[in-house]
Motif scaffolding. Sequence first.
Motif, mmCIF file in Angstrom:
data_model
loop_
_atom_site.group_PDB
_atom_site.id
_atom_site.type_symbol
_atom_site.label_atom_id
_atom_site.label_comp_id
_atom_site.label_asym_id
_atom_site.label_seq_id
_atom_site.Cartn_x
_atom_site.Cartn_y
_atom_site.Cartn_z
ATOM 1 N N LEU A 1 -5.696 1.761 -1.654
ATOM 2 C CA LEU A 1 -6.823 0.930 -1.207
ATOM 3 C C LEU A 1 -8.105 1.314 -1.943
ATOM 4 O O LEU A 1 -8.851 0.447 -2.413
ATOM 5 C CB LEU A 1 -7.000 1.089 0.312
ATOM 6 N N ARG A 2 -8.313 2.618 -2.059
ATOM 7 C CA ARG A 2 -9.513 3.098 -2.762
ATOM 8 C C ARG A 2 -9.471 2.655 -4.230
ATOM 9 O O ARG A 2 -10.474 2.176 -4.778
ATOM 10 C CB ARG A 2 -9.548 4.626 -2.677
ATOM 11 N N LEU B 1 0.819 -1.216 0.000
ATOM 12 C CA LEU B 1 0.000 0.000 0.000
ATOM 13 C C LEU B 1 0.851 1.264 0.000
ATOM 14 O O LEU B 1 0.322 2.370 -0.184
ATOM 15 C CB LEU B 1 -0.899 0.038 1.252
ATOM 16 N N GLY B 2 2.129 1.127 0.241
ATOM 17 C CA GLY B 2 3.013 2.282 0.333
ATOM 18 C C GLY B 2 4.000 2.100 1.467
ATOM 19 O O GLY B 2 4.080 1.025 2.074
ATOM 20 N N GLY C 1 3.815 5.329 7.136
ATOM 21 C CA GLY C 1 3.437 6.734 7.329
ATOM 22 C C GLY C 1 2.877 7.426 6.095
ATOM 23 O O GLY C 1 2.398 8.558 6.197
ATOM 24 N N GLN C 2 2.904 6.780 4.947
ATOM 25 C CA GLN C 2 2.339 7.405 3.727
ATOM 26 C C GLN C 2 0.834 7.165 3.706
ATOM 27 O O GLN C 2 0.282 6.522 2.815
ATOM 28 C CB GLN C 2 2.985 6.837 2.457
ATOM 29 N N ARG C 3 0.190 7.717 4.690
ATOM 30 C CA ARG C 3 -1.202 7.385 4.944
ATOM 31 C C ARG C 3 -2.135 7.743 3.784
ATOM 32 O O ARG C 3 -2.998 6.949 3.406
ATOM 33 C CB ARG C 3 -1.628 8.112 6.223
ATOM 34 N N GLN D 1 -1.440 5.355 0.950
ATOM 35 C CA GLN D 1 -1.960 4.017 1.278
ATOM 36 C C GLN D 1 -3.476 3.966 1.065
ATOM 37 O O GLN D 1 -4.009 2.995 0.505
ATOM 38 C CB GLN D 1 -1.640 3.687 2.740
ATOM 39 N N LYS D 2 -4.119 5.026 1.478
ATOM 40 C CA LYS D 2 -5.576 5.064 1.351
ATOM 41 C C LYS D 2 -6.000 5.165 -0.112
ATOM 42 O O LYS D 2 -6.987 4.559 -0.535
ATOM 43 C CB LYS D 2 -6.104 6.261 2.135
ATOM 44 N N LEU E 1 -10.347 -0.954 -4.615
ATOM 45 C CA LEU E 1 -11.804 -1.163 -4.510
ATOM 46 C C LEU E 1 -12.512 -0.684 -5.781
ATOM 47 O O LEU E 1 -13.489 -1.301 -6.226
ATOM 48 C CB LEU E 1 -12.344 -0.427 -3.290
#
Lengths: 142, 75
Positions: B49-50, B36-37, B40-42, B45-46, B53
């Motif tokens: 994930l998005r 995902l990365g 800390g690369q929040r 990562q998101k 999906l």
Amino acid sequence: MSSLSRKCVPFTPFERDLAKSRVVLVTAAGVHRRDQEPFNIADDLGDLSFRIVNGDAVNADLMVTHHHYDHSDADRDINCVFPLELLRELQTEGFIGEVAKEHVGYMGYTMQLKKMYDEIAPQMAEYVDKKCKADVVVLTGG
Amino acid sequence: MRGIPTALITVGPEASRQMRPPRAMYPKGFKVGNSLGKPGQRELQKKVLRDALLMLTEPARPGQVVEREYPEYES
């Protein structure tokens, strides 16, 4: 030339709305709860067991046991391989309907491929279907 | 048993391609352990994930591993 699987692509159409769907994470990255038995990395054949992680587990509850990839980054931030916390944020934002109550971690290394394919993977799929009641599964490796 | 729609995030695209997954993406250049990365690369990562999906709702390319570019990975 690499050998492509001769099995048919197991494609299931998605006919729902993401915003109304229950999402399950399944990871081969060796993720489990700290209070669960770690995967057996001493067995050269690999460990075919899998662990169930509750959907409200916080990052501090989770750890990685896997000896076939460098998981030092995931040790610092489990979101690198298992973004359960981020999935909860996507639920809050309404991007997905619901984070499932249970998710699956296993160690994606085995020399027992036939047993994995014929027995363990169907067990996991059954769990994800019947217990987690997944509408969608997101799969991650290491 | 019914089928379950899946979306795979892989950092081993060559190995994944051999299995002909129904929906799969490779965040280009991400190393093993960073599906995902990086730590800390929040936001990144998101986003990954998005995007994983969103493969569910995009035109499908069953059996392919789609490469995605995330330049912020190296920043």
